[in-house]
Write a protein that holds these residues in place. Structure first.
Motif, PDB file in Angstrom:
ATOM      1  N   GLN A 138       0.863  -1.079   0.098  1.00 39.84           N
ATOM      2  CA  GLN A 138       0.045  -0.085   0.075  1.00 39.84           C
ATOM      3  C   GLN A 138       1.269   1.384   0.007  1.00 39.84           C
ATOM      4  O   GLN A 138       0.762   2.511  -1.056  1.00 39.84           O
TER       5      GLN A 138
ATOM      6  N   PHE B 124      -6.106   1.445  -1.643  1.00 41.13           N
ATOM      7  CA  PHE B 124      -6.495   2.242  -2.227  1.00 41.13           C
ATOM      8  C   PHE B 124      -5.872   3.738  -2.531  1.00 41.13           C
ATOM      9  O   PHE B 124      -4.620   4.085  -2.275  1.00 41.13           O
TER      10      PHE B 124
ATOM     11  N   LEU C  30      -7.303   9.416  -2.536  1.00 40.39           N
ATOM     12  CA  LEU C  30      -8.226   9.162  -1.895  1.00 40.39           C
ATOM     13  C   LEU C  30      -8.451  11.192  -0.812  1.00 40.39           C
ATOM     14  O   LEU C  30      -9.237  11.369  -0.236  1.00 40.39           O
TER      15      LEU C  30
END
Length: 129
Positions: A91, A125, A128
């Motif tokens: 990530q 992710f 965002l």
């Protein structure tokens, strides 16, 4: 094409790992787009959640020095097959690297596999902010 200098630097970085609990050294070498190289190793803590992986150490060192454009990462572990980064490292890679950035994964035998960040973490992710 595998950058053998990055491979050698990742192996060398693993020798500096602080691993009194797992005895599992990991080293990483990260090349910026302008050719600078940052290395990192895993650093353990008795409170295991505070441990930092070699990949993140290299990335955080580079970012803390103002670098945010990267070309390639090499990661070495004392594994039979080329090492697989943990989810947290994947990530962090997705946060700072382009999806197509090559990541060379290295086994203790020297065997390598090259994958992109997107291949390592296809559903990260992102965006965002």
């Amino acid at each position: 094409m595998v950058d053998t200098n990055l491979v050698d630097l990742a192996i060398e970085a693993s020798q500096k790992a602080y691993v009194p609990y797992s005895h599992f050294p990991v080293g990483a070498a990260l090349k910026t787009k302008d050719g600078q190289i940052f290395t990192g190793c895993n650093i353990e803590n008795a409170s295991f959640g505070l441990t930092n992986c070699g990949e993140r150490t290299a990335i955080f060192k580079a970012v803390s020095e103002g670098h945010t454009e990267f070309a390639e990462l090499a990661v070495y572990g004392t594994t039979e097959d080329p090492i697989s980064p943990c989810g947290a490292c994947r990530q962090v890679m997705a946060e700072f690297f382009e999806p197509t950035l090559p990541v060379t994964l290295i086994a203790k035998s020297g065997a390598t596999v090259v994958m992109t960040v997107e291949e390592l973490l296809p559903y990260s992710f992102t965006d965002l902010k």
